[in-house]
Design a protein around this motif. Structure first.
Motif, PDB file in Angstrom:
ATOM      1  N   PRO A 105       0.829  -1.216   0.000  1.00  0.00           N
ATOM      2  CA  PRO A 105       0.000   0.000   0.000  1.00  0.00           C
ATOM      3  C   PRO A 105       0.860   1.261   0.000  1.00  0.00           C
ATOM      4  O   PRO A 105       1.847   1.359   0.730  1.00  0.00           O
ATOM      5  CB  PRO A 105      -0.798  -0.132   1.301  1.00  0.00           C
ATOM      6  CG  PRO A 105      -0.877  -1.607   1.543  1.00  0.00           C
ATOM      7  CD  PRO A 105       0.448  -2.139   1.071  1.00  0.00           C
ATOM      8  N   GLY A 106       0.507   2.206  -0.865  1.00  0.00           N
ATOM      9  CA  GLY A 106       1.229   3.468  -0.972  1.00  0.00           C
ATOM     10  C   GLY A 106       2.464   3.405  -1.855  1.00  0.00           C
ATOM     11  O   GLY A 106       3.074   4.433  -2.148  1.00  0.00           O
ATOM     12  N   LYS A 107       2.849   2.218  -2.306  1.00  0.00           N
ATOM     13  CA  LYS A 107       4.051   2.053  -3.133  1.00  0.00           C
ATOM     14  C   LYS A 107       3.675   1.974  -4.610  1.00  0.00           C
ATOM     15  O   LYS A 107       2.524   1.811  -4.978  1.00  0.00           O
ATOM     16  CB  LYS A 107       4.827   0.798  -2.728  1.00  0.00           C
ATOM     17  CG  LYS A 107       5.301   0.808  -1.294  1.00  0.00           C
ATOM     18  CD  LYS A 107       6.283   1.945  -1.052  1.00  0.00           C
ATOM     19  CE  LYS A 107       6.772   1.932   0.385  1.00  0.00           C
ATOM     20  NZ  LYS A 107       7.665   3.017   0.679  1.00  0.00           N
ATOM     21  N   GLU A 108       4.728   2.068  -5.463  1.00  0.00           N
ATOM     22  CA  GLU A 108       4.536   2.046  -6.913  1.00  0.00           C
ATOM     23  C   GLU A 108       4.999   0.739  -7.534  1.00  0.00           C
ATOM     24  O   GLU A 108       5.934   0.109  -7.057  1.00  0.00           O
ATOM     25  CB  GLU A 108       5.334   3.173  -7.581  1.00  0.00           C
ATOM     26  CG  GLU A 108       4.672   4.506  -7.569  1.00  0.00           C
ATOM     27  CD  GLU A 108       5.375   5.501  -8.496  1.00  0.00           C
ATOM     28  OE1 GLU A 108       6.478   5.217  -9.020  1.00  0.00           O
ATOM     29  OE2 GLU A 108       4.803   6.573  -8.698  1.00  0.00           O
ATOM     30  N   GLY A 109       4.337   0.383  -8.617  1.00  0.00           N
ATOM     31  CA  GLY A 109       4.745  -0.710  -9.479  1.00  0.00           C
ATOM     32  C   GLY A 109       4.733  -0.193 -10.900  1.00  0.00           C
ATOM     33  O   GLY A 109       4.370   0.971 -11.145  1.00  0.00           O
ATOM     34  N   GLU A 110       5.132  -1.039 -11.844  1.00  0.00           N
ATOM     35  CA  GLU A 110       5.142  -0.569 -13.226  1.00  0.00           C
ATOM     36  C   GLU A 110       4.897  -1.692 -14.217  1.00  0.00           C
ATOM     37  O   GLU A 110       5.151  -2.859 -13.945  1.00  0.00           O
ATOM     38  CB  GLU A 110       6.438   0.163 -13.556  1.00  0.00           C
ATOM     39  CG  GLU A 110       7.690  -0.659 -13.438  1.00  0.00           C
ATOM     40  CD  GLU A 110       8.949   0.170 -13.689  1.00  0.00           C
ATOM     41  OE1 GLU A 110       9.012   1.349 -13.280  1.00  0.00           O
ATOM     42  OE2 GLU A 110       9.871  -0.379 -14.295  1.00  0.00           O
ATOM     43  N   ILE A 111       4.386  -1.267 -15.372  1.00  0.00           N
ATOM     44  CA  ILE A 111       4.196  -2.137 -16.519  1.00  0.00           C
ATOM     45  C   ILE A 111       5.007  -1.496 -17.649  1.00  0.00           C
ATOM     46  O   ILE A 111       4.714  -0.380 -18.070  1.00  0.00           O
ATOM     47  CB  ILE A 111       2.713  -2.200 -16.979  1.00  0.00           C
ATOM     48  CG1 ILE A 111       1.762  -2.444 -15.817  1.00  0.00           C
ATOM     49  CG2 ILE A 111       2.549  -3.192 -18.112  1.00  0.00           C
ATOM     50  CD1 ILE A 111       1.803  -3.805 -15.220  1.00  0.00           C
ATOM     51  N   LYS A 112       6.047  -2.193 -18.104  1.00  0.00           N
ATOM     52  CA  LYS A 112       6.855  -1.696 -19.225  1.00  0.00           C
ATOM     53  C   LYS A 112       6.346  -2.389 -20.491  1.00  0.00           C
ATOM     54  O   LYS A 112       6.294  -3.619 -20.566  1.00  0.00           O
ATOM     55  CB  LYS A 112       8.331  -2.011 -19.017  1.00  0.00           C
ATOM     56  CG  LYS A 112       9.208  -1.533 -20.161  1.00  0.00           C
ATOM     57  CD  LYS A 112      10.657  -1.906 -19.909  1.00  0.00           C
ATOM     58  CE  LYS A 112      11.521  -1.506 -21.102  1.00  0.00           C
ATOM     59  NZ  LYS A 112      12.911  -1.942 -20.918  1.00  0.00           N
ATOM     60  N   VAL A 113       5.965  -1.582 -21.484  1.00  0.00           N
ATOM     61  CA  VAL A 113       5.407  -2.105 -22.725  1.00  0.00           C
ATOM     62  C   VAL A 113       6.353  -1.792 -23.876  1.00  0.00           C
ATOM     63  O   VAL A 113       6.754  -0.639 -24.054  1.00  0.00           O
ATOM     64  CB  VAL A 113       4.011  -1.497 -23.005  1.00  0.00           C
ATOM     65  CG1 VAL A 113       3.444  -2.022 -24.309  1.00  0.00           C
ATOM     66  CG2 VAL A 113       3.061  -1.781 -21.847  1.00  0.00           C
ATOM     67  N   SER A 114       6.710  -2.835 -24.646  1.00  0.00           N
ATOM     68  CA  SER A 114       7.530  -2.674 -25.851  1.00  0.00           C
ATOM     69  C   SER A 114       6.692  -3.052 -27.054  1.00  0.00           C
ATOM     70  O   SER A 114       6.081  -4.126 -27.077  1.00  0.00           O
ATOM     71  CB  SER A 114       8.761  -3.578 -25.794  1.00  0.00           C
ATOM     72  OG  SER A 114       9.591  -3.202 -24.728  1.00  0.00           O
ATOM     73  N   PHE A 115       6.681  -2.185 -28.051  1.00  0.00           N
ATOM     74  CA  PHE A 115       5.934  -2.421 -29.292  1.00  0.00           C
ATOM     75  C   PHE A 115       6.919  -2.458 -30.447  1.00  0.00           C
ATOM     76  O   PHE A 115       7.631  -1.486 -30.692  1.00  0.00           O
ATOM     77  CB  PHE A 115       4.892  -1.314 -29.503  1.00  0.00           C
ATOM     78  CG  PHE A 115       4.309  -1.270 -30.886  1.00  0.00           C
ATOM     79  CD1 PHE A 115       3.529  -2.312 -31.362  1.00  0.00           C
ATOM     80  CD2 PHE A 115       4.525  -0.184 -31.704  1.00  0.00           C
ATOM     81  CE1 PHE A 115       2.984  -2.265 -32.641  1.00  0.00           C
ATOM     82  CE2 PHE A 115       3.992  -0.115 -32.982  1.00  0.00           C
ATOM     83  CZ  PHE A 115       3.225  -1.168 -33.453  1.00  0.00           C
ATOM     84  N   ASP A 116       6.955  -3.584 -31.166  1.00  0.00           N
ATOM     85  CA  ASP A 116       7.813  -3.737 -32.341  1.00  0.00           C
ATOM     86  C   ASP A 116       6.964  -3.420 -33.570  1.00  0.00           C
ATOM     87  O   ASP A 116       6.041  -4.165 -33.913  1.00  0.00           O
ATOM     88  CB  ASP A 116       8.356  -5.168 -32.420  1.00  0.00           C
ATOM     89  CG  ASP A 116       9.335  -5.363 -33.566  1.00  0.00           C
ATOM     90  OD1 ASP A 116       9.473  -4.455 -34.416  1.00  0.00           O
ATOM     91  OD2 ASP A 116       9.954  -6.443 -33.607  1.00  0.00           O
ATOM     92  N   SER A 117       7.285  -2.328 -34.250  1.00  0.00           N
ATOM     93  CA  SER A 117       6.460  -1.851 -35.359  1.00  0.00           C
ATOM     94  C   SER A 117       6.732  -2.565 -36.688  1.00  0.00           C
ATOM     95  O   SER A 117       6.087  -2.253 -37.689  1.00  0.00           O
ATOM     96  CB  SER A 117       6.655  -0.343 -35.528  1.00  0.00           C
ATOM     97  OG  SER A 117       7.976  -0.058 -35.947  1.00  0.00           O
ATOM     98  N   LYS A 118       7.650  -3.528 -36.718  1.00  0.00           N
ATOM     99  CA  LYS A 118       7.947  -4.255 -37.960  1.00  0.00           C
ATOM    100  C   LYS A 118       6.678  -4.961 -38.460  1.00  0.00           C
ATOM    101  O   LYS A 118       6.057  -5.741 -37.751  1.00  0.00           O
ATOM    102  CB  LYS A 118       9.053  -5.281 -37.715  1.00  0.00           C
ATOM    103  CG  LYS A 118       9.462  -6.026 -38.964  1.00  0.00           C
ATOM    104  CD  LYS A 118      10.589  -6.983 -38.678  1.00  0.00           C
ATOM    105  CE  LYS A 118      10.973  -7.726 -39.950  1.00  0.00           C
ATOM    106  NZ  LYS A 118      12.022  -8.716 -39.668  1.00  0.00           N
ATOM    107  N   GLY A 119       6.287  -4.628 -39.686  1.00  0.00           N
ATOM    108  CA  GLY A 119       5.101  -5.224 -40.296  1.00  0.00           C
ATOM    109  C   GLY A 119       3.787  -4.657 -39.786  1.00  0.00           C
ATOM    110  O   GLY A 119       2.730  -5.221 -40.025  1.00  0.00           O
TER     111      GLY A 119
END
Length: 149
Positions: A105-119
């Protein structure tokens, strides 16, 4: 013989469904009360709550073949730790990585998203679905933009 196999199969399937259905909520169905399973909320008491600083990221215009990365940060604004159980993308060109440890509670987390645009030429919108034990057990974030040849 075929009918007997069909009946046995139906009974096996029904047994599996019932066994997987550990109920914590009740739903009124006329005169009957039916227990409903919510495996992420099996314990009574306080829950965590995921609150994202932003739920959408527009990467603008990129050239085909570029890799776009963005980190979505969230805060647990609830009263119990949040555990992300599954984070999945809407297509194979998008790869999420996420906080694996419980977010207190009160702390941060993260979601790192990588998108490869090839094609992936043209207008793009990719959704990442986050499942957790939080009060808001399923949430989404998205990245969008345009990929030029």
């Amino acid at each position: 013989m075929m009918r007997l196999k069909s009946i046995l199969w139906s009974c096996t399937l029904l047994s599996f469904v019932v066994a997987c259905n550990n109920a914590t909520q009740s739903t009124d169905k006329g005169n009957d009360t039916v227990d409903v399973v919510d495996p992420l909320h099996t314990a009574e008491g306080p829950h965590g709550k995921i609150e994202f600083a932003e739920t959408a990221y527009d990467f603008g215009t990129v050239k085909e073949g570029d890799i776009v990365e963005h980190v979505f940060k969230f805060t647990n604004s609830g009263e119990a730790p949040v555990i992300l159980s599954q984070v999945s993308a809407s297509c194979g060109c998008t790869t999420p990585d996420y906080t694996k440890d419980p977010v207190l509670p009160g702390k941060e987390g993260e979601i790192k998203v990588s998108f490869d645009s090839k094609g992936q030429v043209g207008k793009q919108q990719k959704i990442v679905t986050i499942s957790s034990n939080a009060e808001n057990k399923v949430t989404t974030v998205q990245i969008k933009g345009v990929v030029e040849k």
